[in-house]
Design a protein around this motif. Sequence first.
Motif, PDB file in Angstrom:
ATOM      1  N   PRO A  22       0.819  -1.124  -0.146  1.00 55.97           N
ATOM      2  CA  PRO A  22       0.084  -0.035   0.051  1.00 55.97           C
ATOM      3  C   PRO A  22       1.031   1.316  -0.021  1.00 55.97           C
ATOM      4  O   PRO A  22       2.087   1.020   0.378  1.00 55.97           O
ATOM      5  N   PHE A  23       0.428   2.394  -0.511  1.00 54.96           N
ATOM      6  CA  PHE A  23       1.222   3.656  -0.468  1.00 54.96           C
ATOM      7  C   PHE A  23       1.288   4.085   0.803  1.00 54.96           C
ATOM      8  O   PHE A  23       2.412   4.979   1.058  1.00 54.96           O
ATOM      9  N   GLU A  24       0.586   3.866   1.651  1.00 52.78           N
ATOM     10  CA  GLU A  24       1.077   4.253   3.155  1.00 52.78           C
ATOM     11  C   GLU A  24       2.507   3.740   3.300  1.00 52.78           C
ATOM     12  O   GLU A  24       3.211   4.481   4.050  1.00 52.78           O
ATOM     13  N   GLU A  25       2.701   2.587   3.211  1.00 52.49           N
ATOM     14  CA  GLU A  25       4.040   1.859   3.406  1.00 52.49           C
ATOM     15  C   GLU A  25       5.203   2.437   2.678  1.00 52.49           C
ATOM     16  O   GLU A  25       6.255   2.701   2.843  1.00 52.49           O
ATOM     17  N   ILE A  26       4.738   2.845   1.366  1.00 54.09           N
ATOM     18  CA  ILE A  26       5.793   3.220   0.439  1.00 54.09           C
ATOM     19  C   ILE A  26       5.987   4.603   0.699  1.00 54.09           C
ATOM     20  O   ILE A  26       7.400   4.947   0.760  1.00 54.09           O
ATOM     21  N   TRP A  27       4.981   5.637   1.218  1.00 58.22           N
ATOM     22  CA  TRP A  27       5.442   6.936   1.372  1.00 58.22           C
ATOM     23  C   TRP A  27       6.170   7.176   2.832  1.00 58.22           C
ATOM     24  O   TRP A  27       7.019   8.037   3.002  1.00 58.22           O
ATOM     25  N   GLN A  28       5.958   6.063   3.714  1.00 54.83           N
ATOM     26  CA  GLN A  28       6.606   5.773   4.910  1.00 54.83           C
ATOM     27  C   GLN A  28       8.156   5.630   4.436  1.00 54.83           C
ATOM     28  O   GLN A  28       9.299   6.325   5.222  1.00 54.83           O
ATOM     29  N   ALA A  29       8.588   4.970   3.634  1.00 54.73           N
ATOM     30  CA  ALA A  29       9.852   4.402   3.355  1.00 54.73           C
ATOM     31  C   ALA A  29      10.584   5.681   2.688  1.00 54.73           C
ATOM     32  O   ALA A  29      11.723   5.812   2.781  1.00 54.73           O
ATOM     33  N   ILE A  30       9.737   6.348   1.806  1.00 47.31           N
ATOM     34  CA  ILE A  30      10.429   7.630   0.873  1.00 47.31           C
ATOM     35  C   ILE A  30      10.679   8.536   2.097  1.00 47.31           C
ATOM     36  O   ILE A  30      11.591   9.095   2.045  1.00 47.31           O
ATOM     37  N   ASP A  31       9.914   8.907   3.170  1.00 44.71           N
ATOM     38  CA  ASP A  31      10.403   9.720   4.192  1.00 44.71           C
ATOM     39  C   ASP A  31      11.567   9.398   4.595  1.00 44.71           C
ATOM     40  O   ASP A  31      12.114  10.267   5.149  1.00 44.71           O
ATOM     41  N   VAL A  32      11.853   8.386   5.007  1.00 40.91           N
ATOM     42  CA  VAL A  32      13.090   7.841   5.736  1.00 40.91           C
ATOM     43  C   VAL A  32      14.167   8.149   4.756  1.00 40.91           C
ATOM     44  O   VAL A  32      15.072   8.727   5.163  1.00 40.91           O
ATOM     45  N   LEU A  33      14.091   7.997   3.463  1.00 39.97           N
ATOM     46  CA  LEU A  33      15.219   8.168   2.405  1.00 39.97           C
ATOM     47  C   LEU A  33      15.384   9.671   2.414  1.00 39.97           C
ATOM     48  O   LEU A  33      16.491   9.995   2.212  1.00 39.97           O
ATOM     49  N   GLY A  43       9.496  10.042  -8.109  1.00 39.22           N
ATOM     50  CA  GLY A  43       8.505  10.042  -9.184  1.00 39.22           C
ATOM     51  C   GLY A  43       8.008   8.464  -9.557  1.00 39.22           C
ATOM     52  O   GLY A  43       8.477   7.660  -8.828  1.00 39.22           O
ATOM     53  N   SER A  44       7.237   8.530 -10.508  1.00 36.13           N
ATOM     54  CA  SER A  44       6.666   7.232 -11.096  1.00 36.13           C
ATOM     55  C   SER A  44       7.214   6.820 -12.479  1.00 36.13           C
ATOM     56  O   SER A  44       7.685   7.635 -13.094  1.00 36.13           O
ATOM     57  N   SER A  45       6.934   5.646 -12.752  1.00 38.03           N
ATOM     58  CA  SER A  45       7.235   5.066 -14.233  1.00 38.03           C
ATOM     59  C   SER A  45       6.229   4.123 -14.427  1.00 38.03           C
ATOM     60  O   SER A  45       5.998   3.115 -13.585  1.00 38.03           O
ATOM     61  N   ASN A  46       5.692   4.458 -15.590  1.00 41.02           N
ATOM     62  CA  ASN A  46       4.538   3.305 -16.108  1.00 41.02           C
ATOM     63  C   ASN A  46       3.293   3.018 -15.322  1.00 41.02           C
ATOM     64  O   ASN A  46       2.818   2.248 -15.183  1.00 41.02           O
ATOM     65  N   ILE A  52      -1.419   7.252 -10.249  1.00 40.93           N
ATOM     66  CA  ILE A  52      -0.877   8.861 -10.030  1.00 40.93           C
ATOM     67  C   ILE A  52      -1.916   9.433  -8.934  1.00 40.93           C
ATOM     68  O   ILE A  52      -1.199  10.208  -7.842  1.00 40.93           O
ATOM     69  N   ALA A  53      -2.996   9.260  -9.289  1.00 41.59           N
ATOM     70  CA  ALA A  53      -3.866  10.101  -8.404  1.00 41.59           C
ATOM     71  C   ALA A  53      -4.344   9.616  -6.881  1.00 41.59           C
ATOM     72  O   ALA A  53      -3.791  10.082  -6.112  1.00 41.59           O
ATOM     73  N   GLN A  54      -3.853   8.108  -6.826  1.00 44.26           N
ATOM     74  CA  GLN A  54      -4.244   7.396  -5.408  1.00 44.26           C
ATOM     75  C   GLN A  54      -2.843   8.013  -4.816  1.00 44.26           C
ATOM     76  O   GLN A  54      -2.959   8.287  -3.661  1.00 44.26           O
ATOM     77  N   ALA A  55      -1.836   7.954  -5.409  1.00 44.01           N
ATOM     78  CA  ALA A  55      -0.542   7.963  -4.797  1.00 44.01           C
ATOM     79  C   ALA A  55      -0.412   9.531  -4.130  1.00 44.01           C
ATOM     80  O   ALA A  55       0.178   9.886  -3.104  1.00 44.01           O
ATOM     81  N   ASN A  56      -0.843  10.620  -5.138  1.00 41.88           N
ATOM     82  CA  ASN A  56      -0.581  11.868  -4.572  1.00 41.88           C
ATOM     83  C   ASN A  56      -1.835  12.407  -3.686  1.00 41.88           C
ATOM     84  O   ASN A  56      -1.601  13.252  -2.767  1.00 41.88           O
ATOM     85  N   GLU A  57      -3.038  11.755  -3.815  1.00 39.78           N
ATOM     86  CA  GLU A  57      -4.121  11.998  -2.809  1.00 39.78           C
ATOM     87  C   GLU A  57      -3.679  11.779  -1.422  1.00 39.78           C
ATOM     88  O   GLU A  57      -3.987  12.108  -0.591  1.00 39.78           O
ATOM     89  N   LEU A  58      -2.962  10.368  -1.316  1.00 45.41           N
ATOM     90  CA  LEU A  58      -2.538   9.775  -0.148  1.00 45.41           C
ATOM     91  C   LEU A  58      -1.449  10.695   0.455  1.00 45.41           C
ATOM     92  O   LEU A  58      -1.340  11.005   1.565  1.00 45.41           O
ATOM     93  N   ALA A  59      -0.733  11.057  -0.429  1.00 42.58           N
ATOM     94  CA  ALA A  59       0.700  12.153   0.036  1.00 42.58           C
ATOM     95  C   ALA A  59      -0.221  13.295   0.566  1.00 42.58           C
ATOM     96  O   ALA A  59       0.603  13.589   1.757  1.00 42.58           O
ATOM     97  N   GLY A  66       4.497  14.033  -2.701  1.00 38.80           N
ATOM     98  CA  GLY A  66       3.980  13.201  -3.290  1.00 38.80           C
ATOM     99  C   GLY A  66       4.812  12.960  -4.739  1.00 38.80           C
ATOM    100  O   GLY A  66       5.932  13.343  -4.521  1.00 38.80           O
ATOM    101  N   LEU A  67       4.204  12.544  -5.656  1.00 36.69           N
ATOM    102  CA  LEU A  67       5.099  12.231  -6.712  1.00 36.69           C
ATOM    103  C   LEU A  67       5.413  13.655  -7.456  1.00 36.69           C
ATOM    104  O   LEU A  67       4.558  14.368  -7.755  1.00 36.69           O
ATOM    105  N   VAL A  68       6.643  13.611  -8.354  1.00 35.85           N
ATOM    106  CA  VAL A  68       7.142  14.820  -8.878  1.00 35.85           C
ATOM    107  C   VAL A  68       6.900  14.580 -10.602  1.00 35.85           C
ATOM    108  O   VAL A  68       7.057  15.589 -11.235  1.00 35.85           O
ATOM    109  N   SER A  69       7.076  13.505 -11.041  1.00 32.89           N
ATOM    110  CA  SER A  69       7.216  13.088 -12.294  1.00 32.89           C
ATOM    111  C   SER A  69       6.767  11.808 -12.564  1.00 32.89           C
ATOM    112  O   SER A  69       6.661  10.850 -11.711  1.00 32.89           O
ATOM    113  N   GLU A  70       6.445  11.541 -13.945  1.00 32.20           N
ATOM    114  CA  GLU A  70       5.867  10.356 -14.358  1.00 32.20           C
ATOM    115  C   GLU A  70       6.825  10.002 -15.643  1.00 32.20           C
ATOM    116  O   GLU A  70       6.844  10.696 -16.615  1.00 32.20           O
ATOM    117  N   GLN A  71       7.334   8.990 -15.764  1.00 31.26           N
ATOM    118  CA  GLN A  71       8.047   8.410 -16.839  1.00 31.26           C
ATOM    119  C   GLN A  71       7.108   7.377 -17.662  1.00 31.26           C
ATOM    120  O   GLN A  71       6.947   6.313 -17.172  1.00 31.26           O
TER     121      GLN A  71
END
Length: 214
Positions: A22-33, A43-46, A52-59, A66-71
């Motif tokens: 879930p994005f809750e865990e993903i954003w927690q990991a990104i916070d640590v980094l 950012g995201s890719s594919n 994209i909406a789900q990730a940024n709404e939760l962020a 949240g995400l700043v780019s999409e590849q």
Amino acid sequence: LKRLGTDYIDIYQFHHIDRSTPFEEIWQAIDVLVQQGKILYAGSSNFPGYKIAQANELAARHGRMGLVSEQCLYNLAERRAEMEVIPAAQDYGLGVIPWSPLHGGLLGGVLKKEATEGRRASGRAADALKDTKTREQIQAYENLLDKHGLEPGEAALAWLLTRPGVTGPIVGPRTREQLDSVLRALELELSEELLMSLDEIFPGPGPSPEAFAW
């Protein structure tokens, strides 16, 4: 980071959606980094538009950037990203970074090279050219650009730079000649007449829901 020879990564991009995390865990990991100073942005890719909406709404709910780019895969011959991915990226302020801007060489003058240099296409381009409709489409594309005195690969890159939301395509020149060609594309201005002609050869799907609803 040691292997890359750098202290931090500017944009750490998720190569694909993770269906089991879930994005809750993903954003927690990104916070640590970010706190450790190892990355600046994520950012995201594919990603499909809804992810994209789900990730940024939760962020946003948790006060994160949240995400700043999409590849994404995006070029004249492959425009499905225009349906939902690019509109989602624009609405959420993401920069769009197209990969495979020449569609595996298909948009780089492949038929001309085959006819004049005996260089046959390979990989994705070769597979695509097995389809008669695609070959006719690419021939029309190359004929159009020849009429305007333009190189196909340069025009394909210049076209991407006219697209809303596109920050810059990912290029992979292997020679100085190819690099010079990429740089010429930056200075190339495509006329409205030419852009309309390119749309006729490679019609985009249009945005959703119009693209599939009516």
